[in-house]
Design an enzyme around this catalytic site. Structure first.
Site, PDB file in Angstrom:
ATOM      1  N   CYS A 122       0.815  -1.226   0.000  1.00 22.46           N
ATOM      2  CA  CYS A 122       0.000   0.000   0.000  1.00 22.46           C
ATOM      3  C   CYS A 122       0.842   1.267   0.000  1.00 22.46           C
ATOM      4  CB  CYS A 122      -0.955   0.006   1.189  1.00 22.46           C
ATOM      5  SG  CYS A 122      -1.969  -1.464   1.279  1.00 22.46           S
ATOM      6  N   HIS A 264      -3.147   6.836   3.871  1.00 20.84           N
ATOM      7  CA  HIS A 264      -3.596   5.581   3.265  1.00 20.84           C
ATOM      8  C   HIS A 264      -5.014   5.284   3.740  1.00 20.84           C
ATOM      9  CE1 HIS A 264      -3.843   1.603   1.801  1.00 20.84           C
ATOM     10  NE2 HIS A 264      -3.669   1.005   2.956  1.00 20.84           N
ATOM     11  N   ASN A 294     -10.170  -0.171   0.469  1.00 21.81           N
ATOM     12  CA  ASN A 294      -8.708  -0.084   0.483  1.00 21.81           C
ATOM     13  C   ASN A 294      -8.190  -0.565  -0.872  1.00 21.81           C
ATOM     14  OD1 ASN A 294      -5.988  -0.502   0.785  1.00 21.81           O
ATOM     15  ND2 ASN A 294      -6.123  -1.539   2.759  1.00 21.81           N
TER      16      ASN A 294
HETATM   17  O1  UT7 Z   1      -3.598  -1.885   3.827  1.00 16.35           O
HETATM   18  C1  UT7 Z   1      -3.605  -2.247   5.151  1.00 16.35           C
HETATM   19  C2  UT7 Z   1      -4.160  -3.588   5.449  1.00 16.35           C
HETATM   20  N1  UT7 Z   1      -5.041  -3.803   6.508  1.00 16.35           N
HETATM   21  C3  UT7 Z   1      -5.521  -2.953   7.444  1.00 16.35           C
HETATM   22  O2  UT7 Z   1      -5.244  -1.808   7.523  1.00 16.35           O
HETATM   23  C4  UT7 Z   1      -6.463  -3.562   8.461  1.00 16.35           C
HETATM   24  C5  UT7 Z   1      -6.513  -2.818   9.769  1.00 16.35           C
HETATM   25  N2  UT7 Z   1      -7.505  -3.397  10.638  1.00 16.35           N
HETATM   26  C6  UT7 Z   1      -8.845  -3.174  10.532  1.00 16.35           C
HETATM   27  O3  UT7 Z   1      -9.269  -2.438   9.650  1.00 16.35           O
HETATM   28  C7  UT7 Z   1      -9.777  -3.799  11.540  1.00 16.35           C
HETATM   29  O4  UT7 Z   1      -9.011  -4.451  12.545  1.00 16.35           O
HETATM   30  C8  UT7 Z   1     -10.761  -4.843  10.905  1.00 16.35           C
HETATM   31  C9  UT7 Z   1     -11.787  -4.124  10.031  1.00 16.35           C
HETATM   32  C10 UT7 Z   1     -10.016  -5.863  10.074  1.00 16.35           C
HETATM   33  C11 UT7 Z   1     -11.536  -5.552  12.009  1.00 16.35           C
HETATM   34  O5  UT7 Z   1     -12.202  -4.591  12.827  1.00 16.35           O
HETATM   35  P1  UT7 Z   1     -12.085  -4.693  14.415  1.00 16.35           P
HETATM   36  O6  UT7 Z   1     -12.886  -3.581  14.970  1.00 16.35           O
HETATM   37  O7  UT7 Z   1     -10.645  -4.767  14.779  1.00 16.35           O
HETATM   38  O8  UT7 Z   1     -12.877  -6.032  14.688  1.00 16.35           O
HETATM   39  P2  UT7 Z   1     -12.387  -7.289  15.527  1.00 16.35           P
HETATM   40  O9  UT7 Z   1     -11.403  -8.081  14.755  1.00 16.35           O
HETATM   41  O10 UT7 Z   1     -12.035  -6.836  16.921  1.00 16.35           O
HETATM   42  O11 UT7 Z   1     -13.731  -8.104  15.623  1.00 16.35           O
HETATM   43  C12 UT7 Z   1     -14.847  -7.677  16.441  1.00 16.35           C
HETATM   44  C13 UT7 Z   1     -15.961  -8.694  16.297  1.00 16.35           C
HETATM   45  C14 UT7 Z   1     -15.485 -10.130  16.480  1.00 16.35           C
HETATM   46  O12 UT7 Z   1     -16.546 -10.857  17.092  1.00 16.35           O
HETATM   47  P3  UT7 Z   1     -16.533 -11.160  18.667  1.00 16.35           P
HETATM   48  O13 UT7 Z   1     -15.260 -11.933  18.891  1.00 16.35           O
HETATM   49  O14 UT7 Z   1     -16.512  -9.824  19.339  1.00 16.35           O
HETATM   50  O15 UT7 Z   1     -17.780 -11.940  18.863  1.00 16.35           O
HETATM   51  C15 UT7 Z   1     -15.298 -10.624  15.058  1.00 16.35           C
HETATM   52  O16 UT7 Z   1     -15.446 -12.007  14.946  1.00 16.35           O
HETATM   53  O17 UT7 Z   1     -16.502  -8.618  14.982  1.00 16.35           O
HETATM   54  C16 UT7 Z   1     -16.419  -9.904  14.355  1.00 16.35           C
HETATM   55  N3  UT7 Z   1     -16.177  -9.695  12.934  1.00 16.35           N
HETATM   56  C17 UT7 Z   1     -17.164  -9.483  12.057  1.00 16.35           C
HETATM   57  N4  UT7 Z   1     -18.499  -9.423  12.177  1.00 16.35           N
HETATM   58  C18 UT7 Z   1     -19.223  -9.164  11.083  1.00 16.35           C
HETATM   59  C19 UT7 Z   1     -14.976  -9.646  12.298  1.00 16.35           C
HETATM   60  N5  UT7 Z   1     -15.175  -9.408  10.990  1.00 16.35           N
HETATM   61  C20 UT7 Z   1     -16.520  -9.289  10.822  1.00 16.35           C
HETATM   62  C21 UT7 Z   1     -17.334  -9.023   9.698  1.00 16.35           C
HETATM   63  N6  UT7 Z   1     -18.668  -8.975   9.876  1.00 16.35           N
HETATM   64  N7  UT7 Z   1     -16.826  -8.809   8.472  1.00 16.35           N
END
Ligand code: UT7
Length: 337
Positions: A122, A264, A294
């Site tokens: 990126c 970004h 992204n």
């Molecule tokens: O170019 C750069 C590459 N990548 C990035 O920059 C990614 C940076 N990270 C992020 O953008 C975020 O961490 C994510 C969008 C990937 C995830 O968001 P988050 O707020 O960190 O969510 P989380 O991983 O803490 O998950 C919260 C909850 C979990 O459920 P429980 O354990 O609380 O029951 C996940 O299983 O949300 C759940 N979850 C989802 N639910 C619905 C994770 N993905 C999803 C989804 N839909 N797509």
């Protein structure tokens, strides 16, 4: 010889197909995964993104790159034949051989150029600006084309709801030229850093010379991206903010001097957290993650292009580009428009 480099033209291009959060929700349901529009909007700020149609030559990486490049050249008042160097920022090349820079060269007719691909994920576009401007600064080139293009959808793991919701395809390009002495526009400074120790936060395991793709590996999705979103989030917020402060201080500017911040575009929550740390009002931040997702190396040049074309960014304003990507790679570019 030491000259200043400046951006004289920008352009962008996207595939035709819009993919909504509901479309993704329907798609991943086929794999037994669940997500929904509300979760994606609240956790990422993404509403829609464009995805290239597989097998459509008009939506290959180099085809999108060619459209963006021709628009950038048109804005700069240059022809493809004027380009001396192509720095093609991408992590999703058309082919491993030849480089996508060569495919682009053929498509736009930049017959007098040399070029190469630059993979900084990126951060590819800001790394490309740093490299390209070196050639302008030393007097080795007068016209350099820098792109940030990714068709990252081909390595998205549609069975992983944590990552597949984030990405879109797109292309951005910029023309770099030598600034006149009395020209306000110039690249002021840049700072780049990579940290290979953090490779496992975001990677594609198979498909390189280390691990050839086999049917077994395909079944395990090892040819698709693996991402530790939570860790990347933390590293990104801290580092984007640190890079912004450092480059401004080094050049005797404060946050208040900044007219536009173009980070970004990975997740609106990352961008908002960085702006809070910097005490920078969101009105000064250029955003396209809501409509594009992204787009990897394309996020910054497409956001820049949009803000230049709609005249938000005006001549003489101070603009900071701030990137991070797989590697992990980081980079910021400070410039006067
Ligand atoms: O170019 C750069 C590459 N990548 C990035 O920059 C990614 C940076 N990270 C992020 O953008 C975020 O961490 C994510 C969008 C990937 C995830 O968001 P988050 O707020 O960190 O969510 P989380 O991983 O803490 O998950 C919260 C909850 C979990 O459920 P429980 O354990 O609380 O029951 C996940 O299983 O949300 C759940 N979850 C989802 N639910 C619905 C994770 N993905 C999803 C989804 N839909 N797509």
């Amino acid at each position: 010889m030491e000259f200043n480099a400046k951006i004289t033209g920008v352009g962008s291009a996207f595939p035709k197909t819009k993919v909504t959060n509901n479309d993704i929700s329907d798609l991943i349901a086929e794999y037994g995964e669940h997500t929904n529009d509300q979760w994606i909007r609240e956790r990422t700020g993404i509403v829609t993104r464009r995805i290239s149609e597989k097998g459509n030559p008009d939506e290959y990486n180099s085809a999108l790159g060619a459209k963006a490049s021709l628009l950038a050249l048109e804005m700069a008042g240059k022809k493809a034949i004027d380009v001396e160097l192509i720095v093609y920022g991408t992590a999703s090349p058309d082919t491993l051989l030849p480089s996508t820079a060569c495919w682009l060269q053929k498509k736009i007719g930049a017959d007098l150029a040399w070029g190469f691909d630059l993979n900084a994920a990126c951060s590819g576009f800001v790394y490309g600006l740093a490299v390209g401007s070196q050639f302008i600064q030393t007097g080795n080139a007068k016209t350099v084309l820098v792109t940030g293009v990714d068709v990252v959808s081909f390595v998205v793991n549609w069975k992983d709801r944590n990552s597949c919701i984030l990405f879109g395809d797109g292309a951005g390009a910029a023309v770099l030229e030598r600034a006149d002495d009395n020209d306000s526009g110039k690249i002021i400074d840049y700072k780049m850093l990579s940290n290979g120790k953090l490779w496992s936060l975001f990677h594609v395991e198979a498909g390189g010379s280390k691990l050839e793709v086999t049917n077994d590996l395909i079944l395990q999705n090892k040819n698709k991206m693996a991402m530790n979103g939570k860790e990347i989030f933390k590293v990104a917020v801290r580092t984007l903010a640190d890079f912004a402060v450092n480059i401004l201080e080094k050049n005797n500017y404060t946050i208040d001097d900044l007219d536009w911040f173009i980070p970004h575009q990975a997740n609106i929550r990352i961008i908002e957290a960085v702006a809070r740390r910097l005490k920078l009002p969101m009105e000064k931040v250029v955003i396209n993650v809501d409509r594009c997702g992204n787009t990897s190396a394309a996020t910054i040049p497409t956001a820049l292009d949009e803000a230049v074309r709609d005249k938000r960014i005006k001549k003489g304003q101070l603009v900071l580009l701030d990137a991070f990507g797989a590697g992990i790679t980081f980079g910021s570019v400070l410039m006067r428009w």
